[in-house]
Design an enzyme around this catalytic site. Structure first.
Site, mmCIF file in Angstrom:
data_model
loop_
_atom_site.group_PDB
_atom_site.id
_atom_site.type_symbol
_atom_site.label_atom_id
_atom_site.label_comp_id
_atom_site.label_asym_id
_atom_site.label_seq_id
_atom_site.Cartn_x
_atom_site.Cartn_y
_atom_site.Cartn_z
ATOM 1 N N GLY A 230 2.816 -3.140 8.451
ATOM 2 C CA GLY A 230 3.053 -3.406 9.863
ATOM 3 C C GLY A 230 4.517 -3.729 10.121
ATOM 4 C CB THR B 67 -0.914 0.001 1.237
ATOM 5 O OG1 THR B 67 -1.685 -1.206 1.238
ATOM 6 C CG2 THR B 67 -1.844 1.190 1.255
ATOM 7 C CD GLU C 169 -4.004 -9.044 3.015
ATOM 8 O OE1 GLU C 169 -3.273 -8.784 3.967
ATOM 9 O OE2 GLU C 169 -3.626 -8.978 1.835
HETATM 10 C C1 LIG Z 1 3.472 -15.259 17.235
HETATM 11 C C2 LIG Z 1 2.820 -16.049 16.162
HETATM 12 C C3 LIG Z 1 2.097 -15.152 15.142
HETATM 13 C C4 LIG Z 1 1.442 -16.012 14.031
HETATM 14 C C5 LIG Z 1 0.618 -15.153 13.045
HETATM 15 C C6 LIG Z 1 0.060 -15.995 11.904
HETATM 16 C C7 LIG Z 1 -1.430 -15.986 11.911
HETATM 17 C C8 LIG Z 1 -2.040 -14.734 11.264
HETATM 18 C C9 LIG Z 1 -3.508 -14.655 11.561
HETATM 19 C C10 LIG Z 1 -4.249 -13.718 10.618
HETATM 20 C C11 LIG Z 1 -4.220 -12.296 11.078
HETATM 21 C C12 LIG Z 1 -3.705 -11.425 9.965
HETATM 22 C C13 LIG Z 1 -3.649 -9.998 10.421
HETATM 23 C C14 LIG Z 1 -3.268 -9.106 9.255
HETATM 24 C C15 LIG Z 1 -2.887 -7.734 9.745
HETATM 25 C C16 LIG Z 1 -3.016 -6.681 8.683
HETATM 26 C C17 LIG Z 1 -2.260 -7.044 7.434
HETATM 27 C C18 LIG Z 1 -2.717 -6.232 6.285
HETATM 28 C C19 LIG Z 1 -2.015 -6.310 5.149
HETATM 29 C C20 LIG Z 1 -2.486 -5.612 3.976
HETATM 30 O O1 LIG Z 1 -3.466 -4.920 3.974
HETATM 31 S S1 LIG Z 1 -1.519 -5.918 2.597
HETATM 32 C C21 LIG Z 1 -2.298 -4.968 1.336
HETATM 33 C C22 LIG Z 1 -3.647 -5.563 0.970
HETATM 34 N N1 LIG Z 1 -4.145 -4.891 -0.180
HETATM 35 C C23 LIG Z 1 -5.161 -5.377 -0.927
HETATM 36 O O2 LIG Z 1 -5.777 -6.375 -0.618
HETATM 37 C C24 LIG Z 1 -5.458 -4.601 -2.182
HETATM 38 C C25 LIG Z 1 -6.846 -4.880 -2.715
HETATM 39 N N2 LIG Z 1 -6.856 -4.751 -4.169
HETATM 40 C C26 LIG Z 1 -6.649 -5.853 -4.974
HETATM 41 O O3 LIG Z 1 -6.484 -6.975 -4.546
HETATM 42 C C27 LIG Z 1 -6.693 -5.601 -6.467
HETATM 43 O O4 LIG Z 1 -6.438 -4.239 -6.733
HETATM 44 C C28 LIG Z 1 -8.076 -5.978 -7.081
HETATM 45 C C29 LIG Z 1 -8.249 -7.474 -7.005
HETATM 46 C C30 LIG Z 1 -9.183 -5.258 -6.374
HETATM 47 C C31 LIG Z 1 -8.061 -5.548 -8.539
HETATM 48 O O5 LIG Z 1 -6.899 -6.052 -9.124
HETATM 49 P P1 LIG Z 1 -6.652 -5.787 -10.671
HETATM 50 O O6 LIG Z 1 -7.088 -4.393 -10.990
HETATM 51 O O7 LIG Z 1 -5.286 -6.199 -11.013
HETATM 52 O O8 LIG Z 1 -7.630 -6.854 -11.316
HETATM 53 P P2 LIG Z 1 -9.027 -6.630 -12.015
HETATM 54 O O9 LIG Z 1 -10.049 -6.134 -11.059
HETATM 55 O O10 LIG Z 1 -8.778 -5.855 -13.270
HETATM 56 O O11 LIG Z 1 -9.365 -8.147 -12.364
HETATM 57 C C32 LIG Z 1 -8.636 -8.785 -13.405
HETATM 58 C C33 LIG Z 1 -8.836 -10.284 -13.228
HETATM 59 O O12 LIG Z 1 -7.952 -10.726 -12.189
HETATM 60 C C34 LIG Z 1 -8.673 -11.502 -11.261
HETATM 61 N N3 LIG Z 1 -8.032 -11.373 -9.964
HETATM 62 C C35 LIG Z 1 -7.867 -10.240 -9.243
HETATM 63 N N4 LIG Z 1 -7.217 -10.510 -8.103
HETATM 64 C C36 LIG Z 1 -6.970 -11.839 -8.095
HETATM 65 C C37 LIG Z 1 -6.332 -12.721 -7.175
HETATM 66 N N5 LIG Z 1 -5.843 -12.287 -5.990
HETATM 67 N N6 LIG Z 1 -6.249 -14.028 -7.489
HETATM 68 C C38 LIG Z 1 -6.772 -14.461 -8.657
HETATM 69 N N7 LIG Z 1 -7.407 -13.700 -9.586
HETATM 70 C C39 LIG Z 1 -7.487 -12.398 -9.286
HETATM 71 C C40 LIG Z 1 -10.053 -10.916 -11.276
HETATM 72 O O13 LIG Z 1 -10.998 -11.832 -10.768
HETATM 73 C C41 LIG Z 1 -10.224 -10.650 -12.754
HETATM 74 O O14 LIG Z 1 -10.588 -11.836 -13.377
HETATM 75 P P3 LIG Z 1 -11.824 -11.815 -14.422
HETATM 76 O O15 LIG Z 1 -11.940 -13.230 -14.873
HETATM 77 O O16 LIG Z 1 -11.425 -10.836 -15.494
HETATM 78 O O17 LIG Z 1 -13.003 -11.330 -13.646
HETATM 79 C C1 LIG Z 2 -4.647 -1.851 10.465
HETATM 80 C C2 LIG Z 2 -4.137 -1.853 9.045
HETATM 81 C C3 LIG Z 2 -3.023 -2.599 8.727
HETATM 82 C C4 LIG Z 2 -2.533 -2.594 7.423
HETATM 83 N N1 LIG Z 2 -1.395 -3.312 7.134
HETATM 84 C C5 LIG Z 2 -0.896 -3.252 5.881
HETATM 85 C C6 LIG Z 2 0.326 -3.941 5.567
HETATM 86 O O1 LIG Z 2 0.918 -4.600 6.429
HETATM 87 N N2 LIG Z 2 0.816 -3.845 4.305
HETATM 88 C C7 LIG Z 2 0.184 -3.114 3.323
HETATM 89 O O2 LIG Z 2 0.681 -3.061 2.199
HETATM 90 N N3 LIG Z 2 -0.991 -2.455 3.585
HETATM 91 C C8 LIG Z 2 -1.525 -2.510 4.833
HETATM 92 N N4 LIG Z 2 -2.702 -1.851 5.114
HETATM 93 C C9 LIG Z 2 -3.326 -1.028 4.080
HETATM 94 C C10 LIG Z 2 -4.607 -1.671 3.562
HETATM 95 O O3 LIG Z 2 -4.303 -2.766 2.755
HETATM 96 C C11 LIG Z 2 -5.411 -0.609 2.793
HETATM 97 O O4 LIG Z 2 -5.826 0.367 3.713
HETATM 98 C C12 LIG Z 2 -6.618 -1.251 2.109
HETATM 99 O O5 LIG Z 2 -6.190 -2.044 1.023
HETATM 100 C C13 LIG Z 2 -7.627 -0.204 1.601
HETATM 101 O O6 LIG Z 2 -7.033 0.681 0.693
HETATM 102 P P1 LIG Z 2 -7.093 2.259 0.975
HETATM 103 O O7 LIG Z 2 -6.731 2.494 2.369
HETATM 104 O O8 LIG Z 2 -6.334 2.941 -0.106
HETATM 105 O O9 LIG Z 2 -8.649 2.636 0.839
HETATM 106 P P2 LIG Z 2 -9.375 3.153 -0.498
HETATM 107 O O10 LIG Z 2 -9.263 2.125 -1.566
HETATM 108 O O11 LIG Z 2 -8.939 4.523 -0.812
HETATM 109 O O12 LIG Z 2 -10.907 3.113 0.022
HETATM 110 C C14 LIG Z 2 -11.604 4.305 0.346
HETATM 111 C C15 LIG Z 2 -13.029 4.149 -0.159
HETATM 112 O O13 LIG Z 2 -12.998 4.068 -1.594
HETATM 113 C C16 LIG Z 2 -13.812 3.001 -2.032
HETATM 114 N N5 LIG Z 2 -13.308 2.429 -3.283
HETATM 115 C C17 LIG Z 2 -12.019 2.257 -3.644
HETATM 116 N N6 LIG Z 2 -11.929 1.638 -4.828
HETATM 117 C C18 LIG Z 2 -13.217 1.417 -5.254
HETATM 118 C C19 LIG Z 2 -13.813 0.818 -6.406
HETATM 119 N N7 LIG Z 2 -13.064 0.304 -7.401
HETATM 120 N N8 LIG Z 2 -15.159 0.762 -6.472
HETATM 121 C C20 LIG Z 2 -15.919 1.244 -5.465
HETATM 122 N N9 LIG Z 2 -15.438 1.842 -4.347
HETATM 123 C C21 LIG Z 2 -14.095 1.918 -4.253
HETATM 124 C C22 LIG Z 2 -13.711 1.973 -0.911
HETATM 125 O O14 LIG Z 2 -14.856 1.091 -0.931
HETATM 126 C C23 LIG Z 2 -13.704 2.865 0.335
HETATM 127 O O15 LIG Z 2 -15.050 3.140 0.700
HETATM 128 C C24 LIG Z 2 -3.199 -1.841 6.422
HETATM 129 C C25 LIG Z 2 -4.339 -1.097 6.749
HETATM 130 C C26 LIG Z 2 -4.824 -1.104 8.057
HETATM 131 C C27 LIG Z 2 -6.052 -0.306 8.384
#
Ligand SMILES: CCCCCCCCCCCCCCCCC/C=C/C(=O)SCCNC(=O)CCNC(=O)[C@H](O)C(C)(C)COP(=O)(O)OP(=O)(O)OC[C@H]1O[C@@H](n2cnc3c(N)ncnc32)[C@H](O)[C@@H]1OP(=O)(O)O
Ligand SMILES: Cc1cc2nc3c(=O)[nH]c(=O)nc-3n(C[C@H](O)[C@H](O)[C@H](O)COP(=O)(O)OP(=O)(O)OC[C@H]3O[C@@H](n4cnc5c(N)ncnc54)[C@H](O)[C@@H]3O)c2cc1C
Length: 631
Positions: free
Chosen positions: A153, A114, A396
């Site tokens: 994180g 991110t 996520e």
């Molecule tokens: C001491 C011991 C400790 C042990 C710990 C272990 C246990 C842990 C327990 C669990 C607790 C975890 C806590 C976590 C803490 C916080 C961590 C947070 C981390 C993060 O947030 S990391 C960043 C996360 N960010 C996101 O998730 C971003 C979200 N956005 C996206 O994923 C993509 O932008 C998208 C999917 C929304 C769009 O992608 P894109 O534009 O490239 O794709 P399209 O929308 O154009 O789709 C194209 C086609 O691709 C397919 N597609 C998309 N994604 C996937 C995928 N992931 N896999 C497969 N296919 C995918 C679409 O379906 C489309 O296909 P189609 O056929 O054309 O429809």
């Molecule tokens: C506690 C915490 C831990 C995190 N840890 C990590 C980490 O370890 N590593 C990491 O890389 N990231 C991490 N993140 C970041 C996290 O993955 C992002 O915050 C998350 O993916 C959402 O993206 P954003 O914050 O840009 O929100 P945005 O995407 O800007 O969302 C804002 C608003 O826009 C809307 N929106 C956005 N796109 C669309 C669309 N296509 N259509 C309709 N509505 C839309 C959403 O629904 C939402 O209402 C963490 C976040 C938090 C809160």
């Protein structure tokens, strides 16, 4: 020496707080958490190298299951263990894993994707990794402020390495997002390396020991071999070897979404344990004026608030395991080169992570509210559980964004059904809906499952028809999609609910054949309660899309209230069965001994504001005003 991990960890005194972290500064909280994190990491390493023999071989889960008690908030190494290691294991080549996954590695990593300007739309990520063939290196660069990595994180002060998601450029051609390993701090001094600007992002609603940070690269060079190359390669001459599927790079997000479902089940089990035990201890208001005040657990309205939380924890435990096994199966297929099941796994992970996090967030808050004012105390631990859980709706993969991903999948199959083309078995009901092959409504779990499928079909059809209408009116597809997006997300939400009900009911019925009759009765009551609760919550949709009648809904309500009464005698036993230790629950309201008021007073006495009989602010600020001209 054969010991149990829990007892081993519990005997490490420095892990268990004397001073509640609420009384620590932002900096002290981090330092306190880091001290504990590295004690735990040392234990994990000793367990891994066999220096500690344990009886319980579910070590990571075991240690994980009690780490809540240790950290009260979040383990600053959560991303190091939960994402950094797992991504290397899943996406690095064999040689890279051999080098990077040493148990005694100096690397403490994080997952850096991110940016300030992009979280959801990751194709918009601006950080670049440009291949320099003259030096066989990638140059990582943050072109502008919006490209600064933000949120990862452990990044602020702890990590000395990270996995960076960046746009790969070779000879001016962009090949899209790839993952690169970059060291960012000196392993010995911990100082940021040249070209690295790193820091901590400040206080948040929760996760305040997660050390979330920011990171900017100023033309920072790393070896070519630092790109994770299991599925994709860049050769020495700059040749780009494409992956078998361009979304394999997104694999860590997919795995974490699957893992989160089980984690949320655990958060719900904690909140339910606290709220139900408290509701069994708390007496407030008589039901008959001439009788003593009743346990608030006897109020049916309180049962309505809490028993769904018990049931939902089991739903997400069961569905979380189902998804975990699905992920293992699909990952094995992918390893064999078969990508066929990946789209379905992605679609399921998206909607189930979205709905499980939204449900869990709402139900933890419902548990807090059900505990009245005492639930609002930090010492109840419900605020911390809420702050942790609600973050999962965003990270996520944000809720709406993920539901829209699943909508792509539903619309694809509805189009096949509408064109009378062959459908996979799990979408045969789309064809039934089109042919109006509706079953007569049955007020049974099976009937409710069929009803929820009718809602999925009906909502998907409605969204699809709106999409088609927008297209016929001359809108471009993307605009037509955006205009229909509310209906599209509703269809995905219904799909998730339908899956949750079906998988949970089927697993429960199967489990019931393997346990005692008395336990089977209770488990089926919980499962039936879940289905009845959501059928009543969604009765409007059932009236729109299924053959349910008003009388059927009234009968559902009666059966639901029967189930509340049936579950009431077992409610405390059901949360005791979650078997969460007091040290982990960290709650004045949920402790096993039920000494709520004594524990609340004990915790209040720890407040630094009780150290002096008269706080110095009286003499500095209060007395000069209240006693002016009175002496
Ligand atoms: C001491 C011991 C400790 C042990 C710990 C272990 C246990 C842990 C327990 C669990 C607790 C975890 C806590 C976590 C803490 C916080 C961590 C947070 C981390 C993060 O947030 S990391 C960043 C996360 N960010 C996101 O998730 C971003 C979200 N956005 C996206 O994923 C993509 O932008 C998208 C999917 C929304 C769009 O992608 P894109 O534009 O490239 O794709 P399209 O929308 O154009 O789709 C194209 C086609 O691709 C397919 N597609 C998309 N994604 C996937 C995928 N992931 N896999 C497969 N296919 C995918 C679409 O379906 C489309 O296909 P189609 O056929 O054309 O429809
Ligand atoms: C506690 C915490 C831990 C995190 N840890 C990590 C980490 O370890 N590593 C990491 O890389 N990231 C991490 N993140 C970041 C996290 O993955 C992002 O915050 C998350 O993916 C959402 O993206 P954003 O914050 O840009 O929100 P945005 O995407 O800007 O969302 C804002 C608003 O826009 C809307 N929106 C956005 N796109 C669309 C669309 N296509 N259509 C309709 N509505 C839309 C959403 O629904 C939402 O209402 C963490 C976040 C938090 C809160």
């Amino acid at each position: 020496m054969m010991i149990h991990t829990n007892n081993y960890i519990l005997n490490i005194k420095e892990l268990w707080d004397d001073v509640p972290e609420e009384y620590l500064s932002h900096k002290e909280r981090y330092e306190n958490a880091i001290k504990k994190a590295f004690i735990v990491l040392k234990v994990l390493r000793q367990l891994h190298t066999g220096n500690i023999q344990i009886t319980d071989h579910r070590t990571p889960t075991n240690v994980y299951s009690i780490q809540d008690g240790i950290f009260r908030n979040v383990n600053p190494l959560l991303i190091h263990i939960g994402l950094f290691w797992s991504t290397i294991a899943a996406q690095a080549s064999t040689e890279q894993q051999a080098e990077w996954l040493q148990p005694d590695s100096s690397m403490i990593g994080t997952y850096v994707q991110t940016e300030l300007g992009h979280g959801s739309f990751i194709r918009g990520i601006e950080t670049t990794a440009t291949y320099d063939s003259t030096t066989d290196e990638f140059i990582l660069h943050t072109p502008r402020l919006s490209a600064y990595k933000w949120w990862p994180g452990g990044l602020g002060n702890t990590a000395n390495a990270c996995l960076v998601m960046a746009q790969l450029y070779i000879n001016g051609t962009c090949h899209g997002l790839h993952i690169f390993l970059a060291q960012i701090r000196d392993f010995d001094t911990h100082k940021p390396l040249p070209g690295i600007k790193v820091g901590e992002i400040g206080p948040k609603m929760g996760f305040n020991t997660a050390d979330n940070g920011f990171l900017g690269f100023d033309n920072h060079r790393i070896p070519r071999t630092n790109m994770l190359m299991k599925n994709v390669q860049v050769l020495r001459d700059g040749t780009y070897v494409k992956p078998k599927h361009d979304k394999l790079t997104y694999g860590s997000m997919l795995l974490t979404r699957v893992t989160l479902i089980s984690d949320l089940a655990y958060q719900l089990s904690k909140a339910a344990t606290i709220a139900v035990r408290y509701s069994a201890v708390r007496r407030q208001s008589p039901i008959k004026s001439n009788e003593p005040e009743r346990q608030i657990l006897d109020f049916v309205s309180q049962q309505h608030k809490l028993f769904i939380t018990i049931a939902s924890s089991h739903v997400y435990r069961v569905v979380g395991l189902w998804m975990w096994n699905s992920h293992k199966r699909v990952t094995a297929d992918i390893h064999e080169g078969n990508m066929g099941q990946l789209p379905e796994l992605h679609a399921l992970a998206c909607c189930l992570k979205a709905i499980s996090s939204r449900d869990a967030s709402a139900l933890v808050e419902q548990c807090r509210l059900a505990c009245g004012g005492h639930g609002y105390m930090m010492a109840s631990n419900l605020p911390q559980i809420y702050a942790y859980t609600t973050a999962a709706v965003t990270y996520e993969g944000e809720y709406t964004v993920l539901l829209l991903q699943t909508a792509r999948y539903l619309v694809k199959f509805w189009r096949l059904a509408a064109e009378h083309k062959p459908l996979p078995q799990n979408f045969a009901y789309f064809e039934d809906y089109i042919k109006k092959n509706f079953e007569q409504w049955r007020n049974s779990p099976e009937g409710i499952i069929e009803g929820f499928k009718a809602i999925v079909a009906g909502k998907t059809k409605a969204a699809y028809d709106t999409l088609q209408c927008n297209l016929r009116n001359g809108r471009e597809f993307e605009e037509a999609w955006n205009m229909a997006s509310v209906q599209l997300t509703n269809a995905s939400e219904a799909y998730a609910r339908s899956l949750l009900c079906e998988v949970f009911w089927k697993e429960t019925v199967q489990l019931s054949t393997k346990v005692s009759k008395s336990l089977a009765i209770v488990l089926e009551q919980l499962a039936e309660l879940y289905l009845m609760y959501w059928a009543l919550e969604k009765h409007g949709d059932l009236l729109l899309y299924s053959t349910i009648s008003r009388n059927d809904i009234e009968a559902l309500q009666s059966r639901y209230e029967e189930l509340l009464a049936l579950i009431r005698p077992n409610a405390v036993g059901l949360v005791d069965a979650f078997d969460i230790r007091d040290e982990v629950l960290c709650s004045t309201l949920g402790a096993y001994d039920g000494r709520v008021y004594e524990r609340m007073m004990e915790e209040a006495s720890k407040s630094p504001l009780n150290e002096d009989v008269v706080n110095e602010s009286f003499h500095k600020y209060i007395r000069p005003v209240t006693m002016k001209n009175k002496l």
